[in-house]
Design an enzyme around this catalytic site. Structure first.
Site: not given
Length: 370
Positions: A49, A145, A266, A314
């Site tokens: 998956k 679940r 940043y 990023m």
């Protein structure tokens, strides 16, 4: 997985990209064989998956089939349709079940839903009336679940709907198999054994990657490893029995000197305590390397650990290469590989190796080796 190369070759191979992801298909095949060996003759499937855990279903599924795997599990119908095109003769199960209105698509592509409720059982049985098509029955032994609760599953044993729905496999999922001493494992093994006895004419599956190492009581007829196929450690706290699969390298875009008191990135989250030599890597969180590793993880340059400095942005990461003489413009920095494995990277980022793998981005040059 050691893949020596010249700096010029790295730069050329990256082309317009800033990073390269190398995936060792032979290691995936070997990991599948090692996991299967835990079952002493039990069939070993493969969970592929999430685009084969980020490694690329298009390449991974055929490689596993060449290694001998014949049963595959994915999460979604869309993944299964892609897998069917790659594996025309394999058995393919869809773990997330039968969503309303998808019966015809399952049938058209010869796919097997993992049925988790009486509603799904009834819908599949009605659709395949008179021509039962195979499916699996999911029993919830503690995850809470998906799946029928154990009393529901026991009550359905012998019910005509089981045959009408073509149930070909009984399965459940372990909660904490990577922690073998937790009591929940024993409870789940016992509960599933009770269900398996009620459906004694059907094959059963319980063991995930870590479950393969819980002993024969968890093995039954089909092992279902996923993460460990791709190099993740199924036995945390012990030496990893799996071969590493993924290697991630980023090219150094620039090297610079900074003085005491200068900040990086940043918001100036890191300030140089003295003269330091820094490198900027052409890779960031848009490539799937987690921002949460800011100031925690490290890269390897010429084998030297180089801490990540400041905030990961990023497209760029800053590292301290003061102690790494090999650092230069165009040189590679290893972010996964050479002993820096996905579990270590996950821990440094405050997450797990699963998330690291499945977040691998599409901007890399992807290099498959066998």
């Amino acid at each position: 997985m050691g893949l020596p190369f010249a700096q010029a070759d790295v730069t050329r191979s990256l082309g317009e990209h800033g990073a390269r992801l190398t995936i060792d298909l032979s290691a995936i095949g070997e990991n599948w064989r090692r996991l299967g060996a835990q079952g002493l003759g039990t069939e070993c499937a493969a969970v592929v998956k999430a685009d084969a855990y980020g490694c690329g279903l298009q390449a991974v599924a055929p490689a596993l089939h060449r290694a001998g795997c014949r049963t595959f599990f994915v999460a979604h119908l869309s993944e299964a349709i892609v897998a069917r095109a790659l594996l025309p003769e394999a058995v393919i199960y869809v773990l997330n079940g039968l969503l309303p209105g998808t019966e015809a698509a399952f049938a058209a592509h010869d796919l097997r839903p993992v049925l988790s409720s009486r509603e799904e059982l009834t819908a599949w049985a009605a659709f395949s009336a008179g021509r039962p098509m195979p499916a699996a029955l999911h029993v919830d032994t503690g995850m809470n679940r998906l799946g029928l609760r154990v009393p529901e599953a026991l009550a359905l044993a012998g019910d005509p709907v089981i045959a009408q729905a073509g149930i070909a496999l009984i399965m459940s999922h372990l909660v904490s198999a990577e922690r073998p001493d937790e009591a929940v494992n024993e409870r789940q093994v016992a509960a599933f054994a009770m269900v398996r006895q009620a459906y004694s004419d059907l094959p059963a599956s319980l063991a995930n990657s870590s479950g393969c190492f819980l002993g024969s009581a968890a093995h039954h007829d089909l092992l279902r490893p996923g993460y460990a196929l791709f190099g993740g450690n199924p036995t945390p706290g012990r030496e990893n029995p799996m071969r590493p699969v993924v290697r991630l390298e980023a090219v150094i875009a620039q090297v610079r000197e900074v003085g005491r008191g200068e900040s990086v990135g940043y918001n100036g989250r890191w300030t140089a305590p003295g003269p330091r030599r820094l490198a900027t890597l052409s890779l960031g969180y848009a490539d799937g390397y987690p921002r949460s590793a800011s100031g925690k993880g490290h890269a390897l340059v010429g084998g030297v650990p180089c801490p990540i400095l400041g905030l990961i942005s990023m497209d760029l990461i800053s590292i301290d290469v003061t102690e790494a003489p090999a650092a230069a413009r165009g040189a590679p920095a290893v972010l996964i590989g050479d002993g820096l494995d996905i579990d270590t990277v996950g821990r440094a980022a405050g997450t797990i190796g699963y998330e690291i793998l499945t977040s691998l981005g599409s901007r890399y040059v992807r290099n498959y080796v066998e």
